[in-house]
Scaffold this active site. Structure first.
Site, PDB file in Angstrom:
ATOM      1  N   HIS A  13       0.820  -1.219   0.000  1.00 49.32           N
ATOM      2  CA  HIS A  13       0.000   0.000   0.000  1.00 49.32           C
ATOM      3  C   HIS A  13       0.853   1.269   0.000  1.00 49.32           C
ATOM      4  O   HIS A  13       0.322   2.379  -0.196  1.00 49.32           O
ATOM      5  CB  HIS A  13      -0.925  -0.005   1.226  1.00 49.32           C
ATOM      6  N   ASP A  52      -2.253   2.291  -4.520  1.00 50.21           N
ATOM      7  CA  ASP A  52      -3.489   2.684  -3.854  1.00 50.21           C
ATOM      8  C   ASP A  52      -4.529   1.588  -3.998  1.00 50.21           C
ATOM      9  O   ASP A  52      -4.465   0.747  -4.907  1.00 50.21           O
ATOM     10  CB  ASP A  52      -4.031   3.989  -4.455  1.00 50.21           C
TER      11      ASP A  52
END
Length: 416
Positions: free
Chosen positions: A387, A391
């Site tokens: 992450h 995204d």
């Protein structure tokens, strides 16, 4: 004259290895370039070839020892193995001994035990454990590994066959006075192989470093199954390789990675490296654990080239001949736990990569189609990602592109 056997160059940045097993015993004949030992590195097992022909001499290191590149691990003597005086003497025929009730079975048992010990002494630690756990005589099992050596899969297959035969033949009731065996409390302590230690460190490092997250989706496999069933015979006849599902997913992943380049990127320091090529790491099961060889430039390969590359890596993993170059690099990974029956999982990324696609078993499930409940062959897919650079929107988009391409393979053909 004694010729030294040294640890060969193991690959870039690899300076040491562990003695995995000796393939030749002292006194045995050795041919030029014949493998005499197996070394375990952080990534693969490497065989050490004999530098000269002759007779295997003394070991300078034992199984489990850590040795550095250039270290002397054994010697090879000139000449050929010579038989001892007892073997060279002509033996006169002896009169047959009088029948005896007990010595004959004892001798047979002794010979059987000796053959078991002799056969098991050249087995790898994983195979030796499997032999002991399942009570298999290795001398009775045909090996499918390199040079006819036993693999863990060979032992497990023999154990299953033994169990099936035993179940079929167990029709008689147990003896009334047979003592009942108590529960086992045995504990076996086995040192982790270098490969397993490295896998453990890398996976833990991924958890500690990356911001791991997993997104899921399910995919209707009907179209791919239909296409495979329709063309698999022609495909195998033309390309001499089986048409599997991995080539479909590899090409579908290429569409996703081109549209969402962050999924094919990696972090290096304070920078993000974006690749204009796709080097696909394919998780393959090997006797000593999971290995991840790399199929390079998948974006420019055909279905047959992908299937041939994966099949070749599978064979090399089974016989332990994967090289360091086979494992180097990789920008994205596909791991197929479905072949072992997994329904769903959260795969861990393979550092320094930033994403991994997990595939699972195909099973028929009821799904709603145009207001009607129908039975479809469905599969859960999982995309684990870092992450820090990917995204959630990008991860979900990439997985949705793969889903759409599998459900409508024409998208792969027209690059949609």
């Amino acid at each position: 004259m004694a010729n030294e056997v040294k640890v060969p160059t193991l690959g870039e940045s690899v300076t040491e290895a562990t003695i995995g097993e000796w393939l030749k015993k002292p006194g045995e004949a050795v041919a030029l370039d014949e493998p005499i030992a197996s070394l375990e590195t952080d990534k693969v097992a490497i065989e050490v070839p004999a530098p000269v022909a002759g007779v295997m001499g003394d070991y300078k290191a034992e199984v489990g020892d850590t040795v550095e590149v250039g270290a002397i691990i054994a010697t090879i003597e000139d000449g050929s193995p010579s038989a001892g005086p007892e073997d060279t003497k002509e033996r006169k025929p002896e009169a047959a001994p009088a029948p005896s009730a007990s010595p004959a079975p004892a001798a047979a048992s002794s010979a059987s035990d000796d053959s078991k010990v002799d056969a098991s002494s050249t087995l790898s630690p994983a195979v030796r454990r499997a032999v002991l756990e399942h009570g298999i005589d290795p001398s009775t099992v045909k090996g499918t590994g390199k040079d006819g050596r036993l693999t863990k899969e060979d032992v497990l297959a023999a154990a299953k066959n033994k169990q099936d035969n035993g179940s079929a033949g167990s029709t008689s009731a147990p003896a009334a006075d047979a003592p009942s065996a108590g529960p086992s409390r045995k504990v076996e302590r086995v040192k982790m192989t270098r490969l397993r230690q490295t896998i453990a460190k890398r996976l833990k490092s991924a958890q500690d470093t990356a911001a791991l997250l997993t997104t899921f989706n399910d995919v209707d496999m009907s179209a791919v199954i239909e296409a495979r069933n329709q063309y698999k015979d022609l495909f195998a006849k033309k390309h001499d390789v089986r048409l599997g599902f991995m080539s479909f997913f590899a090409k579908a992943a290429c569409l996703a990675l081109k549209d969402v380049p962050a999924v094919n990127a990696q972090i290096e320091g304070n920078e993000v490296l974006y690749h204009d090529f796709i080097d696909l790491s394919v998780a393959v099961s090997a006797p000593n654990g999971l290995v991840v060889p790399v199929v390079r430039n998948v974006e420019s390969m055909s279905f047959s080239e992908i299937e041939l590359a994966i099949a070749n890596y599978g064979k090399k993993a089974k016989d332990g001949s994967l090289s360091m170059d086979d494992m180097k690099g990789g920008t994205f990974t596909i791991s197929n736990g479905g072949v072992f029956g997994s329904l769903m999982s959260t795969p861990i990324i393979n550092p320094p990569q930033s994403a991994v696609l997990g595939l699972h078993r195909i099973e028929e499930r009821p799904v709603a189609v145009n207001g009607q409940v129908v039975i479809k062959p469905m599969m859960y897919m999982a995309l684990s990602y870092d992450h820090r650079i990917i995204d959630g929107r990008e991860a979900v988009t990439a997985l949705k592109i793969i889903k759409d391409a599998i459900e409508d393979p024409m998208r792969i053909l027209i690059d949609l």
